[in-house]
Scaffold this active site. Structure first.
Site, PDB file in Angstrom:
ATOM      1  CG  HIS A 196      -2.178  -0.577   0.880  1.00  0.00           C
ATOM      2  ND1 HIS A 196      -3.087  -1.255   1.868  1.00  0.00           N
ATOM      3  CD2 HIS A 196      -3.147  -0.326  -0.252  1.00  0.00           C
ATOM      4  CE1 HIS A 196      -4.304  -1.321   1.272  1.00  0.00           C
ATOM      5  NE2 HIS A 196      -4.133  -0.845  -0.187  1.00  0.00           N
ATOM      6  CD  GLU A 199      -6.751 -16.335 -16.420  1.00  0.00           C
ATOM      7  OE1 GLU A 199      -5.792 -15.612 -15.984  1.00  0.00           O
ATOM      8  OE2 GLU A 199      -7.816 -16.136 -15.662  1.00  0.00           O
ATOM      9  CG  ASP A 207      -2.826 -16.930 -14.081  1.00  0.00           C
ATOM     10  OD1 ASP A 207      -1.840 -17.644 -13.251  1.00  0.00           O
ATOM     11  OD2 ASP A 207      -3.784 -16.252 -13.621  1.00  0.00           O
ATOM     12  CB  CYS A 219      -6.334  -7.730 -19.153  1.00  0.00           C
ATOM     13  SG  CYS A 219      -6.943  -9.261 -18.619  1.00  0.00           S
TER      14      CYS A 219
HETATM   15  C1  PEP Z   1      -3.213 -12.775 -15.904  1.00  0.00           C
HETATM   16  O1  PEP Z   1      -3.306 -13.812 -15.397  1.00  0.00           O
HETATM   17  O2  PEP Z   1      -2.715 -12.329 -16.864  1.00  0.00           O
HETATM   18  C2  PEP Z   1      -4.341 -11.705 -15.400  1.00  0.00           C
HETATM   19  C3  PEP Z   1      -4.539 -10.514 -15.858  1.00  0.00           C
HETATM   20  O3  PEP Z   1      -4.922 -11.963 -14.311  1.00  0.00           O
HETATM   21  P1  PEP Z   1      -4.224 -12.185 -12.801  1.00  0.00           P
HETATM   22  O4  PEP Z   1      -2.894 -11.516 -12.953  1.00  0.00           O
HETATM   23  O5  PEP Z   1      -5.128 -11.207 -12.003  1.00  0.00           O
HETATM   24  O6  PEP Z   1      -4.131 -13.465 -12.588  1.00  0.00           O
HETATM   25 MG    MG Z   2      -4.657 -14.642 -14.217  1.00  0.00          MG
END
Ligand code: PEP
Ligand code: MG
Length: 580
Positions: free
Chosen positions: A191, A433, A457, A504
């Site tokens: 944080h 993922e 992932d 993402c």
């Molecule tokens: C990912 O796995 O790339 C993702 C965006 O989700 P997280 O990082 O929250 O697992």
């Molecule tokens: Mg993920």
């Protein structure tokens, strides 16, 4: 001159004088008490918790007046931890059964929390132990009578070095005089680092031992770009750092000018550049960096540090406030992506040998139907307020997608019967993922409105490399040919089915990968807000045609190292001054 290296936690370079602050953990003595004294020790604990609450509430009121309410959620988090009955109950039971003093018992409770958090896989969630430590330390200080002073700057521009800094420390600082921070512990997602970035305070974390070296008052350069702290710099180093500082500030200034310009290639392709968010204050920051919406709202934060899951109403309020922060742009809300060993102890609390392969994400949500429906209803209700999409994490195949969608349909009909508004055509996307989802993409695409690749992932599961094991980081290769083939397949399949292909995961925010991702044909990239301007800058210098050639060439290499060196040479020859 001494050079220390740590973690670059908040970007920027500053020059000032070091002020070493004694923020070492309290040393608490534990001693035995007789059974007669137990009630008195428990009463002392209770009073200290109550007094700490009063002091946090008054700090909150002061901050509301001086700083506004943008960052008050941190104090609210601390108040929530304090309000958790378990902290009191568990500590009181240690006093009773162990016949020890209240301070000793509270330290043991903290020890227990530390080991529970240390086992959490997700770095972000793991670091939330800092909040628990801050709160318990405050209670201990109340009991021992030691006060936690506001950090004041020395004369002139001051860089504060401390063992650890709490968010409250940073909120209370005079940030006109304190221009940089160095801590011995903590990481990028603590944080304190989040706040340091929000306040644009260059910060280096994890600099072991710096506070014990009698460096108080020494001239110092904090380089939050490369994670170095240079104490007593020699003249040549000083001049070099000044040059780096000017260059960085000039580039940042120039980049912000791009904020209101479209994320458009030279040949007119408009890429959707969006932000990833987890915390309430990040919504505004997406827009101030020029993002056109949120491509990933990780809802996990709302579910942690509590014995029960948040109800539909609380979730609705949280999602609605995020929606308002990013309106009129679209918000993509991802349903709970929790692992079996973390967060939801009230619901699922079984130790697993392989948590990354265990009861997580959509599997977990589908296993607790009623709780999942609360989240889906809350998301649906927010969809009545503006542009909202829902996204399911870790879909491995059709069965999961169909079951999740069936629950969404059930929620829609419940809301309809109750006369509660929602967007009947809300878009439903899935995260790609897991390698099985890549293989199944052609069958998943007709039943989804968009794909969003979670590269973090996807790389972990494709290459069998634990994404959070720092000793294996060299093997975590976003440019591995197997990963690139997966990315290409997902875009092709998505486009053949007429749906958008988004990314993402962290890969989306690295400017080095932009020509490749653009060339592969992605429609949307979502990333930490601070990365948006740099990615936009490279994008605006590319043509899609040129990027397609680059992506095509990348596909001819057989190792990640070859792809990386090719991409570096392309970037430095075509977009040189924007990449270092
Ligand atoms: C990912 O796995 O790339 C993702 C965006 O989700 P997280 O990082 O929250 O697992
Ligand atoms: Mg993920």
């Amino acid at each position: 001159m001494r050079v220390f290296t740590g973690i670059a936690a908040s970007p920027g370079i500053v020059v000032g004088r070091l002020k070493v602050v004694d923020r070492k953990r309290l040393s608490v003595s534990e001693y035995s008490v007789s059974p007669d004294c137990v009630p008195a020790e428990i009463a002392r604990l209770k009073c200290a918790i109550a007094a700490t609450r009063v002091s946090l509430e008054s700090l909150k009121a002061d901050l509301e007046e001086t700083t506004g309410d943008e960052h008050l959620f941190i104090i609210d988090t601390h108040l929530l931890i304090l309000a958790d009955e378990r902290l009191f109950v568990e500590t009181a039971s240690i006093i009773e059964t162990g016949l020890i003093n209240a301070e000793g018992a509270l330290s043991r409770t903290l020890q227990k929390y530390r080991s529970t958090f240390a086992a959490i896989e997700d770095a972000y969630l793991r670091e939330r132990i800092n909040d628990v430590e801050t709160v318990i330390e405050k209670i201990l200080r109340t009991m021992t009578g030691e006060t936690h002073e506001i950090i004041v700057p020395d004369e002139g521009l001051t860089v504060v070095a401390a063992h650890d800094l709490t968010p409250a420390d940073i909120l209370q600082m005079d940030r006109t005089q304190i221009i940089g921070l160095v801590t011995e512990i903590g990481g990028r997602t603590s944080h304190a680092s989040i706040l340091a970035r929000a306040f644009q305070l260059p910060t280096v974390a994890g600099v072991e031992g710096i506070t014990s070296l009698a460096l108080d008052g020494a001239p110092v350069i904090v380089d939050g770009l490369n994670g170095s702290v240079i104490v007593n710099p020699d003249r040549a180093t000083f001049l070099l750092s000044l040059q780096r500082k000017r260059r960085y500030e000039f580039i940042e200034f120039e980049l912000l000018k791009l904020r209101d310009l479209p994320a458009q290639t030279l040949d007119g392709f408009l890429m959707q550049l969006k932000g990833n968010v987890e915390l309430p204050e990040e919504g505004a920051s997406v827009l101030s960096h020029g993002g056109v919406g949120v491509g990933l709202y990780r809802t996990e934060m709302l579910f942690m540090n509590r014995p029960e899951m948040p109800g539909e109403e609380e979730q609705f309020r949280a999602y609605a406030s995020m929606q308002q922060a990013v309106a009129p742009h679209p918000l993509t809300i991802r349903t709970l992506d929790a692992g079996g060993d973390k967060l939801l102890e009230g619901v699922y609390h079984q130790a697993e040998q392989n948590p990354a392969l265990g009861m997580r994400a959509i599997r977990l949500s589908l296993s607790m139907r009623d709780e999942f429906k609360k989240q889906l209803r809350a998301i649906l209700r927010v969809s009545a307020l503006g542009r909202v999409r829902v996204m399911f994490p870790m879909i491995s195949g059709l069965d999961e997608l169909r079951r999740a969608k069936a629950l969404l349909v059930e929620c829609k009909s419940e809301l309809s019967s109750a006369g509660i508004p929602f967007d009947g055509r809300i878009q439903v996307g899935i995260m790609i993922e897991i390698p099985s989802a890549v293989m199944m993409a052609d069958l998943l695409a007709p039943e989804a409105d968009f794909f969003s690749i979670g590269t973090n992932d996807l790389i972990q599961y494709t290459l069998a490399i634990d994404r959070s094991n720092e000793h294996l980081s060299e093997f975590f290769q976003p440019l591995h040919p197997a990963v690139l083939r997966s990315l290409r397949r997902v875009v092709e399949v998505a486009h053949a089915a007429g749906i958008d292909a988004c990314i993402c995961g962290e890969m989306a925010g690295d400017p080095l990968y932009l020509p490749l991702l653009l060339g592969l044909g992605f429609d949307e990239l979502s990333m930490g807000s601070a990365s948006i301007p740099r990615v936009k800058q490279i994008l605006r210098r590319c043509t899609r045609e040129q990027a397609a050639v680059i992506a095509g060439t990348c596909a001819t290499f057989t190792t990640a190292a070859e792809v990386e060196s090719y991409l570096k040479s392309e970037i430095t020859s075509h977009f040189a001054e924007s990449f270092d």
